[in-house]
Enzyme design. Structure first.
Site, PDB file in Angstrom:
ATOM      1  N   THR A 213       0.727  -1.320  -0.090  1.00  0.00           N
ATOM      2  CA  THR A 213       0.064   0.096  -0.033  1.00  0.00           C
ATOM      3  C   THR A 213       0.872   1.063   0.052  1.00  0.00           C
ATOM      4  O   THR A 213       0.687   2.278  -0.942  1.00  0.00           O
ATOM      5  CB  THR A 213      -0.928  -0.191   1.205  1.00  0.00           C
ATOM      6  OG1 THR A 213      -1.849  -1.153   1.152  1.00  0.00           O
ATOM      7  CG2 THR A 213      -1.855   1.324   1.178  1.00  0.00           C
ATOM      8  N   ASP A 266       3.311 -18.981  10.220  1.00  0.00           N
ATOM      9  CA  ASP A 266       2.590 -17.932  10.724  1.00  0.00           C
ATOM     10  C   ASP A 266       1.570 -18.162  11.738  1.00  0.00           C
ATOM     11  O   ASP A 266       0.457 -18.524  11.482  1.00  0.00           O
ATOM     12  CB  ASP A 266       1.468 -17.627   9.421  1.00  0.00           C
ATOM     13  CG  ASP A 266       0.924 -16.016   9.532  1.00  0.00           C
ATOM     14  OD1 ASP A 266       1.395 -15.376  10.484  1.00  0.00           O
ATOM     15  OD2 ASP A 266       0.122 -15.710   8.570  1.00  0.00           O
ATOM     16  N   LYS A 298      -5.005 -16.345   2.920  1.00  0.00           N
ATOM     17  CA  LYS A 298      -4.416 -16.841   4.234  1.00  0.00           C
ATOM     18  C   LYS A 298      -5.131 -17.590   4.928  1.00  0.00           C
ATOM     19  O   LYS A 298      -4.819 -18.570   5.463  1.00  0.00           O
ATOM     20  CB  LYS A 298      -3.725 -15.572   4.915  1.00  0.00           C
ATOM     21  CG  LYS A 298      -2.827 -15.888   5.820  1.00  0.00           C
ATOM     22  CD  LYS A 298      -2.563 -14.671   6.764  1.00  0.00           C
ATOM     23  CE  LYS A 298      -0.861 -14.147   6.551  1.00  0.00           C
ATOM     24  NZ  LYS A 298      -0.295 -13.016   7.194  1.00  0.00           N
TER      25      LYS A 298
END
Lengths: 503, 503
Positions: A213, A266, A298
């Protein structure tokens, strides 16, 4: 306890070891002999009174002259080193907080203090990558209890700077990764700031993707602001969209994420701590979390999403943040551009209410903005979605976006790269599959995110009906060589956009 | 799935990254752009048809010309690279066996096949150091069940070569580390071989210590033998003492140990698997394990030792090895020499039955030899210790030692280094404490183990009564600079040998 036992002179080697501090010394120098060659040894190096721990690599060929040493770029930058600076070496004692990680391996629960010591040492650069990997593994999977997640989150908040605001309510949004081109942030910030809420948004740059971003925003305005500058912008405009890396909020997070990504792990607890520590450090009181659920996202199942939702709510409460978790569709990318400038064009076309603006991006931004408004705005006869829709459609959001850009240093129009290749449909039919990973790779080979204007612009989202010869996507590059290179890869990979004939 | 997408020419940089495969490329080349800079990326590199996975480091300064790439020494050696060889790059898919490690993080039990896939990938160089660290952590502490330890041990045995012998009984010994100067091996091998049992002993070199058993033996004979040569020696002499690194028994072990050492973790299961896989691959049927227990030894309490004993016995049985575990005194070092040649002198003085031979080394060697004999020799009226004592005292062990040396390539007498510094007592009293770590460091600074003759020779073990001016220890070095350097360090550290006045 540590005795400096040798001094060498620095020479700049320009070796970027991806953040790991490394010192390069000749095989025949004393430090080598006393530390041993093959033990992944770490030494304390000191340059002009500043010290850090570095991994020892040995030079056996001529790239270092006798009496010289080199250090990796991360260490060079950190120590503010110059050629011919003196570098001295000391034996380093084992890092004490690693004991907690060993205890965790034996199943012990860690308290807040243990996490604080670990996180502080990581931020200070005391941990090597393999030690960070051990921490991530020991606390990975579902190995952290809710109390441990709270402890870790607090430790991460306290390891860096914190922003504070005069307002009682400070809002933010976060998306739990996994979707390309998901650039809702500038639109949401513009709507929310126009509505009158404080939203000091920080974003990241790309690590492995073709654009973050912050990269996208940088094609339109300045994103590298100091804390003082951010505070000025937000005071005046209610919101900002800046690069989070220039202000050190939750600095452990970036270090951990780099190793997590390399390990492709993760852990739940670490993810919660990562997200909420950044929000807490930014001074947020109310946060909307977007969890896209989908096969290539994810989070893959609603069950996993529910568990995360529970953690976000409980940990948020423990650190004083009200969290609202949204489950969204993660089955396909959002918007058409892949690459900083091309994604910025998507954002602008939504803000400008252009006819051909990507509706998926528009709708998602409205949905998020509406939820933020509903979270803090307790007027039952007013609806967040109506409010957001009105602000966007009326052009007020666009005006606010431009005002924030101006406050951050000015607005510039994103541009196309000059080299371009159009890819056309080889047959007629319906687009039934798009390989997002391969499109992203083409964008990267074409130069994104480094070359801001490079990337891929997709014309045909899923379920589009195409005729033979119709434009499927464009590749943009800033140099002819990169364009050629991206095309070469594309040609080697069939069916990036899969079209099924209609019979 | 992997597409080679660029070719560069190799140049030798001579950077020893301590076994991690690394490739160095310029920041401005395509591979960089397509893989991203900050993700600890791994790429598949291919040179002359041979491939391996390497970590990507970026060169930002002039040490690489355009079109050139460098690789770390480990990769250079592994790929048999030459300057100007072509090197090509491919994207690498995540290593599949890492999935098992992620499953282990979530508490799943791994079966033999999972361990075999992991260990094979590690041996093939598919794992980066941080991935190895994740494996060690996930399986560390007491996280492995007895079935998992058996699976891991079998996987490690099967990942490398195996020795086979015509004898039904093949014996070995192993010491669970932690004691400096503990050079019983040559003496035990000589006694056992003379007794008539087959004992093909492999030993390691120093990693962080001033001497490994292989380094010590190398000052007296050739230790770098091929499997064929080893078999010849053992057929003729019943025993050998060679360097284990030249024959690839349980090759995963060395790779794991390097990272375990850097993390300072030593999980029970991994330790058992490490020891027993080496013994099984060497063809052993009966093994005596020596566990020194003491404050500064690896195993600190009898309780911990009992647990290890249980594991050694059960896992040994599962892979066909009869194990006898001994608990010994680990409170002080054994012998007087620190450094290859000086330790060799201790060994020789015991074998030669010299008057001033270190009795602690003699007794420990006899004790171990006696236990090996008792383990396999079932004649109740004969006592292992009597047999061992007789073989040693009579000079037969010495003769056998010389015969093995001759079979391995000849015997040479270890020598003192020419530079020497004597350290004398500054007061009279009794030696009440010896800082073994600091003595080891002095030996390393003086050049050991690289300089074979360098090191420290301790004259006064614990509880020795000394008078002011008595010789405490000698430092030996092969160059004047190293001697000076070792002395400098010694002077900065008071009380390496602590003497308490007798009032």
């Amino acid at each position: 306890m540590s005795v400096p036992y040798n001094t060498l002179k620095l020479v700049h080697l320009g070796i970027d070891t991806q953040k790991e501090h490394v010192v390069f010394i000749r095989k025949d120098c004393y430090i080598c002999k006393s530390e041993g060659f093959e033990a992944l040894n770490r030494v304390l190096i000191t340059v002009k009174g500043k010290s850090l721990i570095a991994t020892l690599y040995i030079i056996t060929d001529g790239i270092l002259k006798p009496g010289k040493a080199g250090i990796s770029e991360s260490a060079w930058y950190n120590l503010n080193a110059k050629d011919d600076d003196e570098i001295s070496f000391s034996h380093v004692q084992p890092v004490i907080s690693m004991r907690s990680i060993r205890a965790k391996m034996y199943g012990k629960k860690l308290n807040y203090e243990a996490f604080q010591n670990i996180i502080d040492d990581i931020v200070k650069g005391q941990y090597s990558n393999i030690e960070i990997a051990a921490f991530i593994t020991a606390c990975g999977g579902d190995n952290l209890s809710i109390h441990e997640i709270i402890g870790l989150t607090k430790a991460m908040v306290n390891s860096g700077k914190k922003l504070s605001w005069r307002k009682k309510i400070v809002v933010d949004k976060h998306c739990v990764g996994g979707l390309p081109g998901n650039r809702t942030t500038p639109i949401v910030v513009a709507i929310i700031a126009e509505f009158g809420l404080t939203i000091p948004k920080t974003s990241s740059r790309a690590i492995t993707s073709p654009a973050g971003t912050a990269d996208t925003l940088e094609t339109m305005t300045e994103v590298n602001l100091s804390i003082k500058e951010i505070q000025k912008v937000v005071e005046k405009q209610n919101g900002c969209f800046v690069w989070g890396g220039s202000i050190k909020l939750s600095p452990a997070d970036d270090i951990l994420i780099r190793v997590e990504r390399a390990l492709d792990v993760d852990g739940e607890g670490q993810m919660i701590a990562s997200v909420l520590s950044k929000k807490s450090a930014a001074g947020s009181t109310h946060v909307v979390i977007d969890i896209p659920i989908g096969k290539t996202a994810k989070v893959r199942t609603e069950e996993d999403a529910e568990k995360l939702k529970y953690y976000f709510n409980v940990v948020g409460k423990a650190i004083g943040i009200e969290v609202k978790v949204l489950f969204t569709d993660g089955s396909q990318p959002i918007g058409r551009g892949i690459g900083p400038s091309l994604e910025a064009m998507d954002v602008l076309s939504v803000l400008r209410n252009e006819k051909n603006a990507p509706q998926d991006l528009r709708n998602k931004a409205l949905y998020l903005a509406a939820n933020i408004i509903d979270l803090v705005h307790s007027k039952p006869h007013e609806n967040g979605l109506d409010i957001a829709e009105k602000i966007l459609s009326s052009g007020q959001a666009y005006e606010k976006f431009m005002a924030i850009c101006k406050a951050q240093g000015g607005f510039k129009e994103p541009e196309y790269a000059i080299y371009k290749m159009e890819i056309h449909a080889e047959k007629s039919g319906i687009v039934i599959e798009i390989d997002n990973r391969k499109l992203a790779k083409i964008a990267k080979l074409a130069g994104a995110p480094h070359d801001r204007k490079a990337g891929v612009f997709l014309q045909t989202p899923l379920n589009t009906k195409v005729n033979k010869g119709d434009l499927l996507f464009c590749i943009y590059a800033e140099t002819e060589g990169e364009l050629k290179y991206a095309i070469e890869y594309m040609k080697s990979e069939p069916d990036i956009i899969l079209i099924e004939s209609v019979s």
